[in-house]
Each structure stands twice: as C-alpha cells, then as structure tokens.
Design an enzyme around this catalytic site. Structure first.
Site, mmCIF file in Angstrom:
data_model
loop_
_atom_site.group_PDB
_atom_site.id
_atom_site.type_symbol
_atom_site.label_atom_id
_atom_site.label_comp_id
_atom_site.label_asym_id
_atom_site.label_seq_id
_atom_site.Cartn_x
_atom_site.Cartn_y
_atom_site.Cartn_z
ATOM 1 N N LYS A 1 -7.567 2.623 31.777
ATOM 2 C CA LYS A 1 -6.990 1.461 33.370
ATOM 3 C C LYS A 1 -5.504 1.620 33.092
ATOM 4 O O LYS A 1 -4.796 1.428 32.131
ATOM 5 C CB LYS A 1 -7.479 0.171 33.134
ATOM 6 C CG LYS A 1 -9.329 -0.277 33.555
ATOM 7 C CD LYS A 1 -9.487 -1.113 34.018
ATOM 8 C CE LYS A 1 -11.105 -1.271 34.117
ATOM 9 N NZ LYS A 1 -11.643 -1.010 35.158
ATOM 10 N N ARG B 1 -21.950 1.007 33.960
ATOM 11 C CA ARG B 1 -23.692 1.649 33.714
ATOM 12 C C ARG B 1 -24.113 2.267 32.673
ATOM 13 O O ARG B 1 -25.861 2.514 32.938
ATOM 14 C CB ARG B 1 -24.099 2.792 35.145
ATOM 15 C CG ARG B 1 -22.455 3.964 34.881
ATOM 16 C CD ARG B 1 -22.058 4.258 36.177
ATOM 17 N NE ARG B 1 -21.244 3.381 36.433
ATOM 18 C CZ ARG B 1 -20.975 3.847 37.791
ATOM 19 N NH1 ARG B 1 -21.509 5.310 38.622
ATOM 20 N NH2 ARG B 1 -19.783 3.591 38.290
#
Ligand code: BES
Ligand code: ZN
Ligand code: ZN
Length: 503
Positions: free
Chosen positions: A282, A356
């Site tokens: 990130k 996920r």
C-alpha cells in the site's frame, strides 16, 4: 462513570450539569419552555435568537444555572419537531452532554429522559433509556493505554431523570442493557486502537480466551494454529499469513444458551491485524490506519464479551481467521494460485485483496457448523468508503428477509448501513483464466460488489448469509456525531447484539 435512573423533576435535581430538551421553535408555546425562560430571566429566548438556536436536533445552548437551581450549568438540547424525536436525536443529545461535562470538568450530570412527553410517537422508556446510556458511555470512552489521560475531572455520575415512576423502571432496564452493550463496544474499540505491533493474531486469540474464561460455561473457545489450519486445507487464509513473522491464529468462539437455542448463527470477522498490502504494498498514506483491519474480528469479540451477560436464546459462533498481511521473501506473489478449504482455486492478482482470501476459509468453516445464518463483518474494500463515505457500512445478502432484519437492527442500534446488490451480471469480472476465481476484479468499478460476489463463492447455498463491509465506519478519521470520537468506533457490535436479541 456511573449511570443512574431516578424519578423526579429535572429542574429540581442537584448536579453540576442539568440537561433538558426542548422542541423546535414551532412548539415553544408551552408550560415547560415558559418555566425555563422564566428561570433564566428571559435569556432562553433572547440567547436562542442571538445564537440561532431553534431547538433542532443536535443544537445545544449552555447557561450558567440561575441561583434558584441546585446546579452549576444548565444545558438545553434541541429535539426537533414533536414527531421527529427519535433514538438518534437522544443519542446525539447524550453525547453532547457528556462532551460538555468532560470539557468543563463537571462531575455529576442530570439528564432528562428525553422523549418522555405526551404525544411523542414511539416513545418507549426502555429503548430511550438504553439509547441515552449507550451514547453517554461511548462518548466517555478514552483510549489511554499509550497516553496519559488529560487529567480533567472525570464524570462520576450520569443520572437519567424520569418524570414518571414506571418510565424510570423501564428506563433502568434499558440502562442495564446499555452498560453491557457499551462494554462490548469498548472491548472492540480497545482492540482496534491498539497498534499492530501489540495486537498480533496471538494477542487477539489470547483476548478471545480471556473473554471465554470470564464468561463462564456458556462461552467456549478453540484456537487453531498453523498446522491445524493446514490440516483443514485453509490454503487461502494461510497464503496471506505466509509473509508474516507472526503466527496465524484461527479463533472459534461458541456461545450456547441454557435452553434450547431458537437459532444458530455464525458471526465471521475479518481479522487482519495489520494490512501492509503484502507485495502489492500500500502507499504510505493508505497504510497509516491499517491496524484497523481486524475491526470485524474485534466486533465479533466485542459481541462475545456481552453475550454471557445478555443471555440471548440463540447459539452464536464467532469466527476470526487472524493474520497479518506482510511483504517478505516468503510472501505470496501476485500471480500465485492458492486453494481454499472448499476446494476452489484462487488466482491472487493483488496481495492487498487479502481480506477475501482469509474470509474464504473462515466462511467455509462457518458453513460447516451448519448454522441458520452467517454474517460477516469486514473492513473489506476502499471502494465501499468511496461509495458510502466514512459513516455508513454496506450490506449485501443472499436473503432479502435477513437483510431487512439486519437493517432494522442497525437503525435501532444507531449504526448506519445501506444495502448494495450482489449483482450476478458482475460475476464474470472475477473469472480467472487459470483458476476457479480471481481475487482482483477485471474492472476497478463496483469494487465492493465484486468483493461480495467473491465471498459468496465460499458460502453454502442452503445458509442465509449477509456480508457487512465496515471499511468506512470501523475507524473514524474525524468524530462521528457527538458520541464517537476519532479512532476505533467498535462498529457492528451494537447492530449484531440488537440483531441477536431480536431473533
Ligand atoms: N483492508 C483493505 C480495505 C480498507 C480500505 C479498509 C480502507 C479500511 C479502509 C483491503 O484489504 C484492501 O486493501 N482492499 C483493496 C482491494 C483491491 C486491491 C481489490 C482496496 O480496497 O483497495
Ligand atoms: Zn488489503
Ligand atoms: Zn485488508
């Protein structure tokens, strides 16, 4: 802060701060407003004009109390029109009262049981008492593990004053519940506020163990280590954890009621204790608050902190696949194919879409318990924050009735939620050339929906399932209303407890 409920006239209480509600301007021709105005020697109406105070929800005015009252300060809070006094209004007012008391170091607050007026629709002393007390406790929350408290005088008592004795009794029931619920929210907030260095998967698992041991025989906990997860073939979850020095811990809490349970529900919380993005690292600005990426898991633990005291007649499972997401020589690579415990292969095209992957195995595990309902709470997508902003969570569900019930619970609990579709037409966006599914959609649009569709692949079709993306409201970059300060909000605990109790 101790919360009390007493029967009496609010203007006859002795306290450092008295808090009374008044309706909007159109309803100022009444005995109570006249009495207040008289007590304040006409300054209520005069100052209202000067400060544009119209009695709208959220508006407040603070007065030094006149000598005739046994108080130092008198605060007037706006309630809006007669038919719009709702739980949100009273929660905001309670938060404002606590903020004011904290700011001025006022130790004892007497707060009118707002809404207790003839003609107020939906007034329910228990619900209003609960709402006032919950907001007051949440507003009083401080995270002081790493910073000395400011040294302001603490609020000692917060007394809710009801005119009617029966209302006082009902309000007290609500307050007793609020104390338990707000404790659960505080547990979640503390966990999320704790920096990633100190809130490892192991620490999260230890907290689950503490909650279980403090809850007595109704709550049990099982922690699976890496080897045990390998045996269960949780290849997606373990792929996320393989880049980290921290050991993964798969947490399974169980609450069983004394009597036969009306329903069995599984709550699954995303538990990424720090999300660096992994090799798909990130940017610094986005990584700054990523200790919050276990907020779903923290909410599940917060719910469990309350269950043994609330004693709902529902069996509840709490599941958190806790891990860090870090880059290293051992980390999963973009392009890797991993296999989840339900046998499906997943092409990992972005290691930052790790939530996920952990949820794939956690949801499959939850379904194997054969519950009636599975609900997951996850700080899953930045796209959700783009869509709904920082205060509203997204709800997606395979069961319309379940969605409706969760939305109702969220409204009652004061946590904002909005439904989004599990749109079948977007399903091709997560098809992979070389695996059963890919973790990164082919379009950058509708990212929360494609994430929801991904999760659906790991939920058995015979179970009612809902997914709540809490990426926006889990961690507040600025205060949310009057009673949630910057930092962790404990989002989800209140709605889930409300939901469980409504079953
Ligand atoms: N933990 C983040 C989502 C997030 C964003 C939570 C902002 C809280 C606030 C999640 O793991 C993530 O990085 N998602 C990616 C998915 C993308 C790579 C498909 C995102 O939203 O950018
Ligand atoms: Zn991520
Ligand atoms: Zn994440």
């Amino acid at each position: 802060m101790e919360i009390l409920v007493e029967k009496g006239d609010i203007l006859e209480q002795s306290a450092d701060l008295l808090v009374v509600g008044i309706y909007d301007k159109d309803n100022w021709e009444n005995v109570f407003v006249d009495r207040l105005n008289e007590l304040l020697e006409g300054r209520l109406k005069k100052l209202a004009k000067i400060h544009d105070f119209e009695g709208n929800p959220g508006q407040t005015m603070l007065f030094p109390a006149p000598k005739t009252l046994e108080a130092d300060y008198l605060m007037v809070v706006g309630l809006g029109s007669f038919d719009s006094v709702d739980l949100d209004t009273v929660r905001e007012a309670a938060g404002n009262a606590v903020q004011t008391a904290k700011k001025f170091g006022l130790g004892n607050v007497a707060f009118e049981l707002l809404g207790e007026d003839e003609g107020i629709q939906n007034f329910n002393a228990r619900a209003y008492g609960e709402a006032i007390a919950t907001a007051a406790i949440l507003a009083d929350y401080e995270f002081s593990t790493y910073k000395k408290p400011k040294g302001n005088k603490k609020i000692k008592t917060f007394s809710i004053i009801a005119e009617d004795g029966r209302d006082a009794n009902h309000a007290l029931r609500g307050v007793e519940k609020a104390i338990v619920i707000a404790d659960g929210v505080s547990v979640a907030r503390d966990l999320v506020n704790t920096p990633g260095k100190d809130m490892s998967p192991t620490r999260l698992a230890e907290t689950a163990e503490t909650i279980a041991s403090m809850s007595g025989r109704n709550v049990r906990v099982k922690i699976l280590n890496r080897e045990q997860c390998e045996k269960k073939k949780m290849g997606a979850y373990l792929a996320v954890s393989q880049g980290s020095e921290e050991e993964p811990k798969f947490i399974h809490l169980t609450y069983k009621p004394e009597k036969k349970a009306k329903k069995v529900i599984a709550l699954v919380g995303k538990g990424v204790t720090f999300d660096s993005g992994g090799l798909s690292l990130k940017p610094a600005d986005y990584m700054m608050t990523m200790k919050c990426d276990m907020a779903g898991g923290a909410a599940v633990l917060g719910v469990f902190a309350a269950l043994a005291r609330l004693k709902p007649n529902v069996e509840v499972h709490g599941i958190v696949a806790a891990t860090e997401n870090m880059p290293s020589g051992k980390a999963m690579r973009p392009g890797d194919v991993v296999r989840a415990s339900n046998g499906k292969s997943i092409e990992v095209l972005n290691t930052d879409a790790e939530g996920r992957l952990t949820l794939a195995d956690a949801l499959h595990y939850a379904c194997k318990l054969e519950p009636d309902i599975v609900i997951d709470l996850a700080t899953l997508t930045g796209a959700c924050v783009v869509a709904l902003g920082e205060e509203i969570a997204a709800l997606m569900s395979t069961d319309e009735k379940l969605a409706e019930k969760i939305l109702e619970s969220s409204l009652e609990a004061g946590e904002k939620m909005w439904e989004m579709p599990l749109e079948k037409r977007y399903r091709p966006l997560i098809e992979s050339d070389i695996a059963d599914i890919r973790n990164l959609a082919k379009s950058r649009y509708g990212g929360s929906l494609t994430a929801g569709l991904f999760l659906a692949e790991f939920v058995e079709s015979n179970v009612s399932w809902a997914h709540v993306d809490i990426a926006g409201p889990a961690f507040a970059e600025r205060p949310i209303g009057s009673y949630l300060q910057k930092g962790a909000t404990g989002y989800g605990v209140r709605t889930m407890l409300q939901f469980i109790q409504s079953l």
